[in-house]
Write an enzyme that holds these catalytic residues in place. Structure first.
Site, PDB file in Angstrom:
ATOM      1  N   GLY A   1       1.044  -1.054   0.000  1.00 39.77           N
ATOM      2  CA  GLY A   1       0.000   0.000   0.000  1.00 39.77           C
ATOM      3  C   GLY A   1       0.988   0.998   0.000  1.00 39.77           C
ATOM      4  CB  THR A   2       3.876   2.386  -1.305  1.00 37.53           C
ATOM      5  OG1 THR A   2       4.113   1.158  -0.646  1.00 37.53           O
ATOM      6  CG2 THR A   2       5.161   3.143  -1.491  1.00 37.53           C
ATOM      7  CB  ILE A   3       2.747   8.017  -0.830  1.00 36.82           C
ATOM      8  CG1 ILE A   3       3.630   8.377   0.384  1.00 36.82           C
ATOM      9  CG2 ILE A   3       1.303   7.818  -0.408  1.00 36.82           C
ATOM     10  CD1 ILE A   3       4.780   9.279   0.110  1.00 36.82           C
TER      11      ILE A   3
END
Length: 540
Positions: A355-357
């Protein structure tokens, strides 16, 4: 890199509403409000690092499904004369070992909850980056995030979709519903979301330059909540944590050099795949041909077979090191196993012994930073500490319980990490800061977009927009629905097990790209932002 810009095909396009952005100061993120927060810092005289910190802090509020105050982070940056790598991934609590998980969880690793939470490193990354490269006061960098947390913001469309998809699984996790289901559900698109607890914590982080998270009121709240909910995180675990200025590992490809963070991250997979592809004349095939896709898929599968067997916290990679895995002769040997006619189910090789930006920012002085921050799966562990608004990652789930594996859980050890920033150099000078977030899609996205740019001279936005594929275990390959039907059928005929799937969280990744146009900085940068998320490239 010279005074003449790289000869991209600027006419190359795929179905998208995005166009390249050209400017001397750029912030590219997956959410417009975060990009604007970073741009505010650049306009105020801040550095690219200041912009990245402001954007990262804002993303914990406006894209909480992908990251939070309890995330991990990595960065690669060019400071004007030198390249730096920072590993701010979390370490296992002192109580964790195989006996701990065998006793509490019957020999199976939990997916969510406190026993998946390693010491969060993101806040330490902000502080460490600012100490070395920041120009503005640290508190100024967090001001946009604090304002959005306390006043609220309208939830963006793609964020809302991913948010709602996680609610059924996580609504029972401690503190989750209170924080992320304020009306008993996920917010609707455009509905105002207020995260006042996180705003107050950000104020304390701003006042203490991050130490409150590891030693102050926030640390105490984290440990108390862990104790109440079966976790083992201690004040000593938090206070003893430090990020690691780890440098980079690299591989040459087509006259450029790609840099990645050393293990415990999976960036080495992208380098290995490129090293394998170096043994083929990729430019002879069109960029969207079955031959190009087949070779890339096979190289990626071969790389992953080794990565999943050997990669761990680099301090524990004693038998097979990154240098062994990146050995040219070994990668040529792996390349020889690729058949142009049939898909191969690769086993790991035997390298020679010895799940990451995601966001990126660049400023007019030439400083460039590639930064990634993540809670792993959607909302990470699902645990949110009441009163402080800290949602916590679940990176501990990436540990192994196999005591013969280098990634086996142990006190103070970093688990295998999926999040990886990338940085491209040319003749010792910076060329591009970029990344493609999304679980095991990340090294695959690094490789797919880079080969489009370097083998086929597609411009960064076109390379970003092009249809993607994602290898899974065995012969399975997930294909984006926009890929050409004839190519999909040709891949099936070669033995690839094609799945047309839609992953509600990781999907096919989301990239941000900043390419330096010339070495004298008169022309600035070309930036691209992925239409698979809500973000954009903001510039002046």
């Amino acid at each position: 890199m010279t005074a003449t810009p790289y000869a991209f095909d600027w006419k190359a396009r795929y179905p998208t509403y995005r166009s390249p952005v050209f400017a001397r100061n750029v912030v590219a993120t997956s959410q417009p409000l975060a990009a604007q927060a970073g741009l505010r810092m650049l306009a105020a005289g801040g550095s690219a690092v200041d912009a990245a910190i402001a954007a990262a802090a804002t993303l914990t509020i406006v894209e909480p499904v992908s990251n939070g105050l309890g995330s991990d982070a990595f960065a690669i940056l060019w400071d004007g004369s030198q390249l730096h790598g920072l590993n701010a991934s979390g370490t296992a609590p002192a109580a964790w070992d195989t006996a701990y998980f065998n006793r509490k969880h019957g020999g199976k690793y939990p997916v969510r909850g406190w026993d998946t939470v390693t010491v969060p490193g993101a806040i330490s990354a902000w502080a460490a980056l600012h100490e070395k490269f920041g120009k503005l006061p640290f508190a100024d960098l967090l001001a946009p995030a604090i304002e959005l947390a306390e006043r609220g913001h309208g939830v963006a469309g793609i964020v809302q979709q991913k948010w709602a998809s996680q609610v059924p699984e996580l609504s029972s996790q401690p503190g989750f519903a209170q924080a992320f289901m304020p009306r008993g559900r996920a917010p609707a698109v455009g509905e105002r979301f207020v995260f006042a607890d996180a705003g107050r914590t950000l104020r304390r982080i701003a006042e203490t330059r991050g130490r409150d998270f590891y030693e102050g009121q926030t640390a105490q709240a984290l440990v108390a909540h862990a104790r109440e909910n079966g976790g083992s995180m201690s004040l000593a675990d938090l206070a003893g944590y430090r990020p690691d200025w780890c440098g980079t590992i690299q591989k040459d490809y087509r006259g450029f050099t790609l840099h990645e963070i050393p293990p415990n991250g999976q960036g080495i997979a992208a380098l290995m795949a490129l090293g394998i592809l170096s043994n083929f004349d990729m430019a002879q095939y069109p960029p969207d041909s079955v031959e190009t896709r087949h070779l890339q898929i096979e190289a990626m599968k071969a790389a992953f077979a080794d990565v999943y067997r050997y990669v761990a916290d680099i301090r524990h990679m004693t038998d097979v090191t990154p240098a062994h895995l990146l050995d040219d002769a070994y990668l040529a040997q792996r390349a020889r196993r690729i058949s142009m006619d049939r898909a191969t189910d690769f086993a790991h090789g035997m390298p020679p012994s010895g799940g990451t930006i995601y966001l990126t920012a660049a400023d007019a002085s030439g400083m460039m930073i590639s930064f990634i921050q993540s809670n792993y799966m959607g909302f990470g562990s699902g645990v949110v500490v009441p009163g402080v608004g800290v949602s916590l990652q679940n990176r501990g789930y990436c540990f192994s319980l196999d005591e013969s594996h280098p990634n086996c859980v142990a006190p103070g050890k970093r688990p295998f990490q999926t999040i990886i920033p990338a940085f491209l150099m040319k003749d010792g000078a910076p060329q591009m800061s970029y990344g493609v977030m999304g679980g095991n899609m990340q090294p695959q996205g690094h490789m797919q977009t880079l080969t489009r740019m370097l083998d086929h001279r597609q411009n960064p936005q076109a390379a970003c927009d092009a249809p993607r594929w994602k290898v899974q275990r065995g012969l399975r390959v997930d294909i984006e629905s926009t890929m050409e039907p004839a190519v999909i059928e040709a891949l099936r005929q070669r033995g690839h097990e094609i799945e047309m799937t839609t992953d509600s969280y990781m999907d096919f990744g989301s990239g941000q790209f900043i390419w330096r146009l010339t070495d004298d900085m008169e022309d600035g940068y070309a930036a691209a932002s992925d239409s698979r998320r809500d973000g954009h490239a903001a510039a002046f």
